[in-house]
Write a protein that holds these residues in place. Structure first.
Motif, short mmCIF file in Angstrom:
data_model
loop_
_atom_site.label_atom_id
_atom_site.label_comp_id
_atom_site.label_asym_id
_atom_site.label_seq_id
_atom_site.Cartn_x
_atom_site.Cartn_y
_atom_site.Cartn_z
N LYS A 132 0.86 -1.17 0.00
CA LYS A 132 0.00 0.00 0.00
C LYS A 132 0.90 1.23 0.00
CE LYS A 132 -3.95 2.13 2.32
NZ LYS A 132 -4.91 2.03 3.45
N MET A 133 0.90 1.94 -1.12
CA MET A 133 1.79 3.11 -1.30
C MET A 133 3.25 2.75 -1.04
SD MET A 133 0.10 5.66 -2.42
CE MET A 133 1.16 7.08 -2.11
N GLY A 134 3.63 1.53 -1.43
CA GLY A 134 5.01 1.10 -1.27
C GLY A 134 5.30 0.40 0.04
N ARG A 135 4.37 0.43 0.98
CA ARG A 135 4.55 -0.27 2.27
C ARG A 135 4.17 -1.74 2.06
NH1 ARG A 135 1.90 4.65 3.48
NH2 ARG A 135 3.07 5.99 4.92
N VAL A 136 5.11 -2.64 2.26
CA VAL A 136 4.81 -4.06 2.09
C VAL A 136 3.85 -4.50 3.19
CG1 VAL A 136 5.77 -6.39 2.03
CG2 VAL A 136 7.02 -4.49 0.97
N GLN A 137 2.81 -5.17 2.81
CA GLN A 137 1.77 -5.56 3.76
C GLN A 137 2.31 -6.53 4.81
OE1 GLN A 137 -1.63 -6.98 1.57
NE2 GLN A 137 -1.87 -5.07 0.44
N GLN A 138 1.94 -6.25 6.06
CA GLN A 138 2.31 -7.09 7.21
C GLN A 138 3.82 -7.27 7.33
OE1 GLN A 138 0.00 -10.60 6.33
NE2 GLN A 138 -1.80 -9.81 7.40
N ALA A 139 4.58 -6.22 7.02
CA ALA A 139 6.05 -6.30 7.13
C ALA A 139 6.60 -4.91 7.43
CB ALA A 139 6.65 -6.86 5.85
N THR A 140 6.49 -4.47 8.66
CA THR A 140 6.96 -3.14 9.05
C THR A 140 8.44 -2.98 8.73
OG1 THR A 140 5.36 -3.08 10.86
CG2 THR A 140 7.19 -1.54 10.99
N GLY A 141 8.76 -1.84 8.14
CA GLY A 141 10.16 -1.56 7.79
C GLY A 141 10.56 -2.09 6.43
N LEU A 142 9.63 -2.76 5.74
CA LEU A 142 9.92 -3.29 4.40
C LEU A 142 9.05 -2.58 3.38
CD1 LEU A 142 11.58 -5.50 2.92
CD2 LEU A 142 9.64 -7.05 3.23
N TYR A 143 9.67 -2.11 2.29
CA TYR A 143 8.99 -1.30 1.28
C TYR A 143 9.34 -1.83 -0.11
CZ TYR A 143 8.41 1.84 5.23
OH TYR A 143 8.07 2.35 6.46
N CYS A 144 8.62 -1.36 -1.11
CA CYS A 144 8.95 -1.72 -2.49
C CYS A 144 8.65 -0.53 -3.40
CB CYS A 144 8.18 -2.95 -2.95
SG CYS A 144 6.39 -2.82 -2.89
N SER A 145 9.36 -0.49 -4.53
CA SER A 145 9.12 0.57 -5.51
C SER A 145 9.36 0.02 -6.91
CB SER A 145 10.03 1.79 -5.25
OG SER A 145 11.40 1.45 -5.43
N GLY A 146 8.91 0.77 -7.92
CA GLY A 146 9.10 0.35 -9.30
C GLY A 146 8.14 -0.74 -9.72
N TRP A 147 8.56 -1.55 -10.69
CA TRP A 147 7.69 -2.57 -11.26
C TRP A 147 7.34 -3.65 -10.25
CZ3 TRP A 147 9.93 -3.54 -16.86
CH2 TRP A 147 9.61 -2.43 -17.66
N LEU A 148 8.20 -3.87 -9.26
CA LEU A 148 7.88 -4.83 -8.22
C LEU A 148 6.66 -4.38 -7.42
CD1 LEU A 148 8.91 -7.43 -6.78
CD2 LEU A 148 10.21 -5.94 -5.25
N LYS A 149 6.45 -3.09 -7.39
CA LYS A 149 5.34 -2.48 -6.65
C LYS A 149 4.06 -2.42 -7.48
CE LYS A 149 4.25 2.22 -4.94
NZ LYS A 149 4.83 3.58 -4.80
#
Length: 459
Positions: A350-367
């Motif tokens: 959600k807006m780059g915040r990986v679900q159920q994983a505090t401190g983990l994010y994603c961007s780009g095509w993986l997102k």
């Protein structure tokens, strides 16, 4: 904060209104930073990785480490942009400035998920941002797609752009007709490379083996096939109305005598084939390689972008000796600890915040999935960076405790026999490539294997 005041001011200008207000009236996020600033790592050094890092270090006094599986940076800018579009690669200059920033470090030749786990990165950093892109192929799901003579556009592009994993591809270009499935930007790039005069290509950074193969190519006709119509093509961002006008004008225009003579003398041609979907790859009598492709004839239900291709029951066989599938890239899981949506081929977020994983994010095509151009990726990555900034300020990401960052990761890598390539090592590779290119009258001649790259980097 005082030592980085200009970065702070720029950060204020770039912050969303609600974050800006809380920063000015409440506790500033900078004031709660631990000694040396929070430590963030970015996995992947393509456009998404660099844009995410760029936004973070220009806004906050954070330390950002970028990890990359290959010894060389820049991802699809190096390995995906067509050789005859050098202007698109100018963004590398901006990425280089980011990599040379005092708060940014590059570590190539580090395979996250193999050399080091995501959990180990999370232990070493306040936040981990996954930006490793989409390196998998989408399957056509038709009989014969594994035959000799059928290639994915991702692998074909990687072959002529020097991606090490694609250098054994050795595509057979001895046929007269090639069919490209898909009508996006990559499909048009591949068609152009197949048909461009060698005198044009040899002035680009296309690899020497690819140039030699294309010089001997017998391909004279390329069909670019799409399941829907001209209104739905994805290869240009032009407004649809204007695009339709151009296509109709070209299709209906009667060429004058001079133009007709030019067309008659043309040794190569290309064409769009609309309202067609692949059904089966056809083989020659001994079934060793392809002889053609069977296409289903479609009609559209609905209109505009939402129009849906529906089978009519008719089929059409096209003789060809080369099929290139350009129906999209897809992301693949990197580590068992990271949530992954295999249906959409993205990390759920959600807006780059990986679900159920505090401190983990994603961007780009993986997102988002493999959509858009470099500018789209830039905005997408900035959004992820802002999500992290908001979480640091709110305390969702705890930045009060010191984290070892690259110090502990480098120690782990050393124990595991992995020697990272830092940015100054990449500059050695860059220097060798540009010198080799200069000798051939081209921008660069790329090193084509990881072994060659490491040999130069660690001299």
């Amino acid at each position: 904060m005082k030592a980085n005041c200009w970065s702070y001011v720029w950060g204020l200008l770039c912050m969303p209104a609600d974050v800006l207000l809380s920063t000015l009236t409440g506790e500033c996020v900078h004031d709660s930073f631990s000694s040396g600033g929070p430590k963030v790592c970015v996995v992947g050094s393509g456009p998404a990785g660099f844009y995410t890092a760029q936004h973070l270090i220009r806004v906050l006094p954070v330390m950002v480490d970028i990890y990359e599986r290959l010894p060389v940076p820049f991802g699809l800018v190096r390995f995906g942009v067509a050789p005859d579009h050098p202007e698109v690669k100018n963004v590398i200059n901006t990425f280089t400035q980011t990599a040379k920033h005092s708060n940014c470090s590059f570590y190539g030749n580090v395979n996250v998920g193999k050399d080091v786990s995501v959990e180990e990165l999370k232990q070493a950093y306040h936040a981990v941002i996954l930006s490793y892109g989409a390196e998998g192929n989408r399957s056509m799901g038709v009989p014969g797609e594994d035959l000799a003579g059928v290639y994915s556009a991702k692998d074909f592009v990687g072959w002529y752009n020097g991606l090490p994993s694609c250098q054994k591809l050795s595509p057979d270009l001895s046929c007269e007709t090639a069919v490209i499935l898909g009508q996006g930007n990559v499909a048009v790039d591949v068609a152009r490379i197949l048909l461009s005069p060698i005198d044009i290509l040899k002035k680009t950074d296309i690899t020497q083996p690819a140039l030699a193969a294309l010089a001997e190519s017998q391909v004279r006709r390329v069909l670019i096939v799409g399941r829907r119509g001209p209104i739905q093509v994805a290869y240009v961002p032009r407004p649809r109305k204007r695009l339709t006008e151009l296509l109709l004008k070209t299709a209906l225009e009667v060429p004058d005598e001079k133009e007709q003579e030019r067309r008659n003398k043309a040794s190569r041609m290309w064409a769009f084939r609309f309202f067609r979907s692949p059904v089966e790859i056809l083989t020659n009598p001994d079934s060793s390689r392809i002889a053609g492709i069977r296409l289903a004839v479609n009609r559209l239900e609905g209109s505009g972008e939402r129009a849906r291709a529906v089978l009519t029951g008719e089929v059409e066989d096209v003789s060809c000796g080369l099929v290139i599938s350009s129906i999209g890239y897809k992301s693949i899981p990197i580590d068992p600890s990271v949530p992954f949506d295999s249906r959409q081929a993205i990390v759920p977020n959600k807006m780059g915040r990986v679900q159920q994983a505090t401190g983990l994010y994603c961007s780009g095509w993986l997102k988002t999935g493999p959509t858009g151009v470099i500018a789209t990726t830039m905005n997408n990555s900035f959004d992820t960076a802002r999500s992290l900034m908001e979480d640091m300020e709110s305390g969702t990401v705890d930045i009060s405790a010191a984290k070892p960052g690259s110090q502990s990761i480098n120690s782990l890598l050393k124990k595991r026999g992995v020697k990272p390539v830092i940015f100054s090592d990449w500059e050695k590779i860059d220097s060798v490539e540009t010198s080799r290119g200069e000798a051939r009258g081209k921008p660069r001649e790329k090193l084509l294997t990881v072994e060659e790259m490491l040999q130069v980097a660690h001299k």
